[in-house]
Motif scaffolding. Structure first.
Motif, PDB file in Angstrom:
ATOM      1  N   GLN A  84      -4.506  -2.988  -1.662  1.00 36.07           N
ATOM      2  CA  GLN A  84      -3.862  -3.995  -0.831  1.00 36.07           C
ATOM      3  C   GLN A  84      -2.357  -3.977  -1.048  1.00 36.07           C
ATOM      4  N   THR A  85      -1.632  -4.234   0.043  1.00 33.54           N
ATOM      5  CA  THR A  85      -0.177  -4.306  -0.035  1.00 33.54           C
ATOM      6  C   THR A  85       0.277  -5.652   0.510  1.00 33.54           C
ATOM      7  N   SER A  86       1.480  -6.032   0.183  1.00 35.26           N
ATOM      8  CA  SER A  86       2.045  -7.277   0.703  1.00 35.26           C
ATOM      9  C   SER A  86       2.156  -7.211   2.220  1.00 35.26           C
ATOM     10  N   PHE A  87       2.528  -6.049   2.739  1.00 36.36           N
ATOM     11  CA  PHE A  87       2.650  -5.868   4.177  1.00 36.36           C
ATOM     12  C   PHE A  87       1.315  -6.131   4.866  1.00 36.36           C
ATOM     13  N   CYS A  88       0.261  -5.556   4.345  1.00 36.70           N
ATOM     14  CA  CYS A  88      -1.082  -5.753   4.910  1.00 36.70           C
ATOM     15  C   CYS A  88      -1.471  -7.224   4.829  1.00 36.70           C
TER      16      CYS A  88
END
Length: 58
Positions: A18-22
């Motif tokens: 998981q990424t902050s963007f996602c």
């Protein structure tokens, strides 16, 4: 989830989930929509149980 470039730049590795963007672009809006649907469902169910009229959603 997430594009490889975001994984690498945010987490320092491609082996992340998981990424902050996602989270900002996909997960949070989806959670908000699901929460709104849930609240609508509970309101409609309560109105039906009370025998009240339910306004149609356009």
């Amino acid at each position: 989830m997430g594009r490889p470039v975001n994984k690498l730049s945010e987490n320092g590795t491609f082996a992340s989930t998981q990424t902050s963007f996602c989270n900002l672009v996909q997960i949070t809006p989806a959670n908000l929509i699901l929460s709104a649907f849930s609240q609508m469902e509970h309101s409609l169910t309560a109105a039906i149980q009370r025998g009240g009229q339910v306004a149609a959603f356009a």
